[in-house]
Design a protein around this motif. Structure first.
Motif, PDB file in Angstrom:
ATOM      1  N   ARG A 206       0.861  -1.185   0.000  1.00  0.00           N
ATOM      2  CA  ARG A 206       0.000   0.000   0.000  1.00  0.00           C
ATOM      3  C   ARG A 206       0.898   1.236   0.000  1.00  0.00           C
ATOM      4  N   PRO A 207       0.380   2.387  -0.451  1.00  0.00           N
ATOM      5  CA  PRO A 207      -0.942   2.572  -1.052  1.00  0.00           C
ATOM      6  C   PRO A 207      -0.960   2.056  -2.483  1.00  0.00           C
ATOM      7  N   ARG A 208      -2.130   1.838  -2.993  1.00  0.00           N
ATOM      8  CA  ARG A 208      -2.300   1.391  -4.370  1.00  0.00           C
ATOM      9  C   ARG A 208      -3.102   2.432  -5.133  1.00  0.00           C
ATOM     10  N   PRO A 209      -2.946   2.546  -6.478  1.00  0.00           N
ATOM     11  CA  PRO A 209      -2.053   1.746  -7.323  1.00  0.00           C
ATOM     12  C   PRO A 209      -0.586   2.087  -7.075  1.00  0.00           C
ATOM     13  N   SER A 210       0.281   1.138  -7.470  1.00  0.00           N
ATOM     14  CA  SER A 210       1.705   1.299  -7.203  1.00  0.00           C
ATOM     15  C   SER A 210       2.501   0.420  -8.171  1.00  0.00           C
ATOM     16  N   TYR A 211       3.788   0.329  -7.911  1.00  0.00           N
ATOM     17  CA  TYR A 211       4.667  -0.550  -8.687  1.00  0.00           C
ATOM     18  C   TYR A 211       4.160  -1.986  -8.652  1.00  0.00           C
ATOM     19  N   ALA A 212       3.519  -2.381  -7.553  1.00  0.00           N
ATOM     20  CA  ALA A 212       2.970  -3.735  -7.447  1.00  0.00           C
ATOM     21  C   ALA A 212       1.956  -4.002  -8.559  1.00  0.00           C
ATOM     22  N   ASP A 213       1.110  -3.032  -8.844  1.00  0.00           N
ATOM     23  CA  ASP A 213       0.110  -3.204  -9.903  1.00  0.00           C
ATOM     24  C   ASP A 213       0.766  -3.247 -11.283  1.00  0.00           C
ATOM     25  N   HIS A 214       1.853  -2.508 -11.445  1.00  0.00           N
ATOM     26  CA  HIS A 214       2.604  -2.561 -12.703  1.00  0.00           C
ATOM     27  C   HIS A 214       3.151  -3.966 -12.935  1.00  0.00           C
ATOM     28  N   VAL A 215       3.682  -4.580 -11.878  1.00  0.00           N
ATOM     29  CA  VAL A 215       4.206  -5.946 -11.990  1.00  0.00           C
ATOM     30  C   VAL A 215       3.084  -6.923 -12.331  1.00  0.00           C
ATOM     31  N   LEU A 216       1.956  -6.812 -11.663  1.00  0.00           N
ATOM     32  CA  LEU A 216       0.832  -7.716 -11.941  1.00  0.00           C
ATOM     33  C   LEU A 216       0.341  -7.547 -13.371  1.00  0.00           C
ATOM     34  N   GLU A 217       0.334  -6.307 -13.863  1.00  0.00           N
ATOM     35  CA  GLU A 217      -0.114  -6.057 -15.235  1.00  0.00           C
ATOM     36  C   GLU A 217       0.836  -6.688 -16.246  1.00  0.00           C
ATOM     37  N   ILE A 218       2.120  -6.702 -15.940  1.00  0.00           N
ATOM     38  CA  ILE A 218       3.099  -7.348 -16.829  1.00  0.00           C
ATOM     39  C   ILE A 218       2.739  -8.820 -17.014  1.00  0.00           C
ATOM     40  N   PHE A 219       2.391  -9.485 -15.932  1.00  0.00           N
ATOM     41  CA  PHE A 219       1.988 -10.887 -16.029  1.00  0.00           C
ATOM     42  C   PHE A 219       0.649 -11.018 -16.770  1.00  0.00           C
ATOM     43  N   ARG A 220      -0.309 -10.172 -16.449  1.00  0.00           N
ATOM     44  CA  ARG A 220      -1.650 -10.297 -17.038  1.00  0.00           C
ATOM     45  C   ARG A 220      -1.626 -10.112 -18.550  1.00  0.00           C
ATOM     46  N   THR A 221      -0.808  -9.165 -19.042  1.00  0.00           N
ATOM     47  CA  THR A 221      -0.749  -8.937 -20.484  1.00  0.00           C
ATOM     48  C   THR A 221      -0.198 -10.148 -21.229  1.00  0.00           C
ATOM     49  N   ARG A 222       0.407 -11.048 -20.528  1.00  0.00           N
ATOM     50  CA  ARG A 222       0.913 -12.288 -21.124  1.00  0.00           C
ATOM     51  C   ARG A 222       0.069 -13.491 -20.718  1.00  0.00           C
ATOM     52  N   SER A 223      -1.138 -13.196 -20.228  1.00  0.00           N
ATOM     53  CA  SER A 223      -2.112 -14.236 -19.827  1.00  0.00           C
ATOM     54  C   SER A 223      -1.537 -15.156 -18.752  1.00  0.00           C
ATOM     55  N   LEU A 224      -0.762 -14.559 -17.842  1.00  0.00           N
ATOM     56  CA  LEU A 224      -0.175 -15.318 -16.736  1.00  0.00           C
ATOM     57  C   LEU A 224      -0.790 -14.867 -15.419  1.00  0.00           C
TER      58      LEU A 224
ATOM     59  N   GLU B 190       2.998  -9.724   0.395  1.00  0.00           N
ATOM     60  CA  GLU B 190       3.022  -8.326  -0.024  1.00  0.00           C
ATOM     61  C   GLU B 190       3.764  -7.534   1.044  1.00  0.00           C
ATOM     62  N   ALA B 191       4.846  -6.899   0.653  1.00  0.00           N
ATOM     63  CA  ALA B 191       5.663  -6.115   1.586  1.00  0.00           C
ATOM     64  C   ALA B 191       5.490  -4.636   1.292  1.00  0.00           C
ATOM     65  N   ASN B 192       5.640  -3.814   2.307  1.00  0.00           N
ATOM     66  CA  ASN B 192       5.508  -2.374   2.106  1.00  0.00           C
ATOM     67  C   ASN B 192       6.789  -1.747   1.570  1.00  0.00           C
ATOM     68  N   GLU B 193       7.934  -2.352   1.857  1.00  0.00           N
ATOM     69  CA  GLU B 193       9.216  -1.785   1.450  1.00  0.00           C
ATOM     70  C   GLU B 193       9.959  -2.742   0.529  1.00  0.00           C
TER      71      GLU B 193
END
Length: 300
Positions: free
Chosen positions: A197-215, A222-225
């Protein structure tokens, strides 16, 4: 918890005596003791072992003391800088940054920016990209370096770097036998994500990288730092996707591998107020361009 509680505790911990601390603080001993009790009640932790002779700090008290010394030091610095700015002795220029940028170009940029700069107080604040946006609009910082695009007409953002991502793996991990690792293989491993947290953040960018490849990666923690995430990787809790400059954070228990997938990167974005025409911001931009040209020459 108020600032006086921290000052009172620091005095007692330094003197290891309520009477000497009270004398130093110019207050009576009974109210000092009550204030420390209130602090302990609020924290839910005993800080001072009153049965010991002489007094001793508990393990929680020793940890809290180290934090308090740093906090009070920072408060003192901020007060002195504020006074100098109010008296016209110095100008304030605030820079916000996400932690991962400290392993790349940013330290050199700040060092060169400050070199020969007279009469300017440069403040550095570790903030997420969203926190930087709030700080920019509130005037608490003048420029921020983050990793998210901010859709806000009050702010101007420009990508200064596209940084490749790499896999952070625990030592002796099976994937270390490969020169490059695919996202598909990483999706089968427990993933350590940050920041939580807070979101959105770099974490969502990483998840989107996987999603765009259907992964669909399996998020284990989930860590804060970022440093905490790397520590979890070292403990074998999972793997992580991090900017390649993070490899400068040398640890014997963590290894890194480039990705076999093409174009997997994270932008570093410089954000400022859209109407800011200050000479200091122009100086920082000029320094950034000079640094970028020098880096291109080294690559070629």
């Amino acid at each position: 918890m108020e600032l006086r509680h921290l000052r009172y505790f620091e005095a007692v911990a330094r003197e290891m005596s309520f009477s000497r601390a009270a004398e130093r603080l110019h207050i009576a001993q009974p109210p000092l003791s009550r204030q420390i009790r209130q602090l302990e009640d609020e924290l839910g932790a005993q800080l001072i072992d009153r049965q010991a002779r002489p007094l001793q700090l508990t393990p929680a008290g020793r940890f809290f003391y180290e934090q308090v010394v740093q906090l009070l030091g920072r408060v003192k610095e901020a007060a002195e800088a504020t006074r100098r700015i109010a008296e016209g002795e110095r100008t304030w220029f605030g820079i916000g940054f996400v932690p991962s940028t400290l392993y790349g170009f940013l330290p050199d940029l700040i060092r060169r920016f400050r070199s020969g700069l007279q009469g300017v107080e440069v403040g550095l604040s570790e903030l997420t990209t969203l926190q930087q946006a709030e700080a920019l609009k509130a005037g608490r910082i003048d420029v921020g370096f983050g990793r998210l695009v901010l859709d806000d007409p009050a702010l101007h953002g420009e990508v200064v770097l596209q940084e490749a991502l790499v896999a952070a793996l625990p030592s002796r991990h099976k994937l270390l036998g490969q020169a490059r690792v695919s996202l598909a293989r990483l999706a089968d491993e427990p993933l350590v994500l940050y920041p939580a947290r807070p979101r959105p953040s770099y974490a969502d960018h990483v998840l989107e990288i996987f999603r765009t490849r259907s992964l669909s990666p399996k998020v284990a923690f989930e860590a804060n730092e970022m440093q905490t995430a790397i520590g979890l990787v070292a403990a074998g809790a999972g793997v992580a996707l991090v900017p390649e400059s993070v490899q400068r954070l040398h640890r014997d228990d963590v290894s890194y591998r480039p990705l076999s997938d093409a174009g997997v990167s994270s932008p570093v974005i410089m954000n400022c107020r859209a109407d800011d025409r200050s000479p200091l911001l122009a100086r920082l931009r000029a320094q950034l361009r000079t640094q970028a040209r020098a880096q291109e020459r080294r690559r070629s």
